[in-house]
Enzyme design. Structure first.
Site, PDB file in Angstrom:
ATOM      1  CG  LEU A   6     -45.769 -16.756  -0.858  1.00  0.00           C
ATOM      2  CD1 LEU A   6     -44.683 -15.906  -1.511  1.00  0.00           C
ATOM      3  CD2 LEU A   6     -45.567 -16.799   0.647  1.00  0.00           C
ATOM      4  CG  ASP A   7     -52.005 -14.589   2.130  1.00  0.00           C
ATOM      5  OD1 ASP A   7     -52.363 -15.775   1.947  1.00  0.00           O
ATOM      6  OD2 ASP A   7     -51.900 -14.071   3.251  1.00  0.00           O
ATOM      7  CE  LYS A   8     -55.246 -10.240  -6.700  1.00  0.00           C
ATOM      8  NZ  LYS A   8     -56.658  -9.983  -7.080  1.00  0.00           N
ATOM      9  CG  HIS A  62     -54.852 -15.453   5.586  1.00  0.00           C
ATOM     10  ND1 HIS A  62     -54.198 -15.173   4.410  1.00  0.00           N
ATOM     11  CD2 HIS A  62     -56.181 -15.430   5.289  1.00  0.00           C
ATOM     12  CE1 HIS A  62     -55.085 -14.981   3.438  1.00  0.00           C
ATOM     13  NE2 HIS A  62     -56.292 -15.148   3.937  1.00  0.00           N
TER      14      HIS A  62
END
Length: 258
Positions: free
Chosen positions: A101-103, A200
């Site tokens: 998962l993105d930051k 993304h």
């Protein structure tokens, strides 16, 4: 070999302080004899019993983490805190996040040392469904929803695979205005389900239809739903039923794109 108190804690028999009390009170036996103390060394081949019940060694561990913002989905990072730093009750040195998962993205992240299961869940040909709660700029119209559901151009060779979209009314949201997912003026929320894992992807899909993502949280993956009792940064072990369902779903055509 590992200390007996550490072994019992690893097997979720209690905290280190709790299992030390179990051992000192004579409730723990090793190979038929009372344990000599918390520091006694054992291996996975030893027969360890607590209150007459065998404590079986676990080869694989499975955790559900509610990933908070600000940590990265990696095993190591030179500048940022990683999701593994949040898992404090495992001595398994080979655990890793299943995917990423993105930051700045929150929500469900599975942590395990089961490489085969991870491959089944992440392999492109498996098309395991993942559902996200998304807060975006503006309100999606019917044409934009249809575009997402049919497949959208995010700048790659092919359109994204068909997604599932459910636009949410503010009245449906179980949150207060102070929550990060609560939509402000000229914002809206939706649930988006995809069966791919491109870089993304959710952000690129919504940007492609003119609605930049403001907040993103993963709710489910492969039929495993984020436990509402877990605050960001908290985790728990998967239940045996959840593990079985996850393994079944990763191989089941029902978990693939239709």
């Amino acid at each position: 070999m590992v200390r007996l108190d550490k072994y019992l804690a690893q097997m979720s028999m209690g905290t280190r302080s709790e299992v030390k009390k179990f051992i000192k009170s004579g409730r723990v036996f090793v190979n038929g004899a009372p344990a000599s103390g918390p520091e006694q060394k054992v291996t996975e081949e030893d027969n360890v019993e607590l209150d007459g019940e065998k404590v079986s060694y676990e080869k694989y561990v499975y955790y559900m983490l509610n990933k908070p913002q600000g940590v990265v989905s990696a095993t190591k990072d030179n500048t940022c805190r990683t999701v593994l730093s949040l898992i404090t009750d495992s001595s398994k040195k080979d655990i890793f996040p299943v995917g990423r998962l993105d930051k700045d993205t929150e929500g469900l992240l599975l942590i395990t040392n089961d490489g085969a299961l991870s491959h089944e869940l992440l392999a492109p040909g498996k098309h395991v469904w993942k559902t996200y709660f998304v807060r975006v700029m503006g309100t999606l119209g019917d044409n934009e929803v249809e575009c997402l559901e049919k497949g959208v151009d995010i700048g790659e060779d092919k359109l994204t695979r068909p997604a599932k979209v459910r636009c949410l009314d503010k009245k449906e949201l179980d949150m207060v205005p102070e929550d990060p997912g609560y939509p402000g003026e000229d914002e809206s929320c939706l649930e988006l389900s995809i069966c791919e894992g491109k870089f993304h992807q959710v952000k690129r899909m919504l940007a492609a239809v003119g609605h930049p993502v403001l907040y993103l949280k993963r709710l489910s993956m492969g039929g495993i739903v984020l436990d509402p009792g877990l605050a960001p940064g908290e985790y728990r072990r998967l239940t045996q039923e959840e593990i079985a369902a996850l393994k079944c779903r990763s191989k089941d055509i029902a978990g693939k794109c239709e």
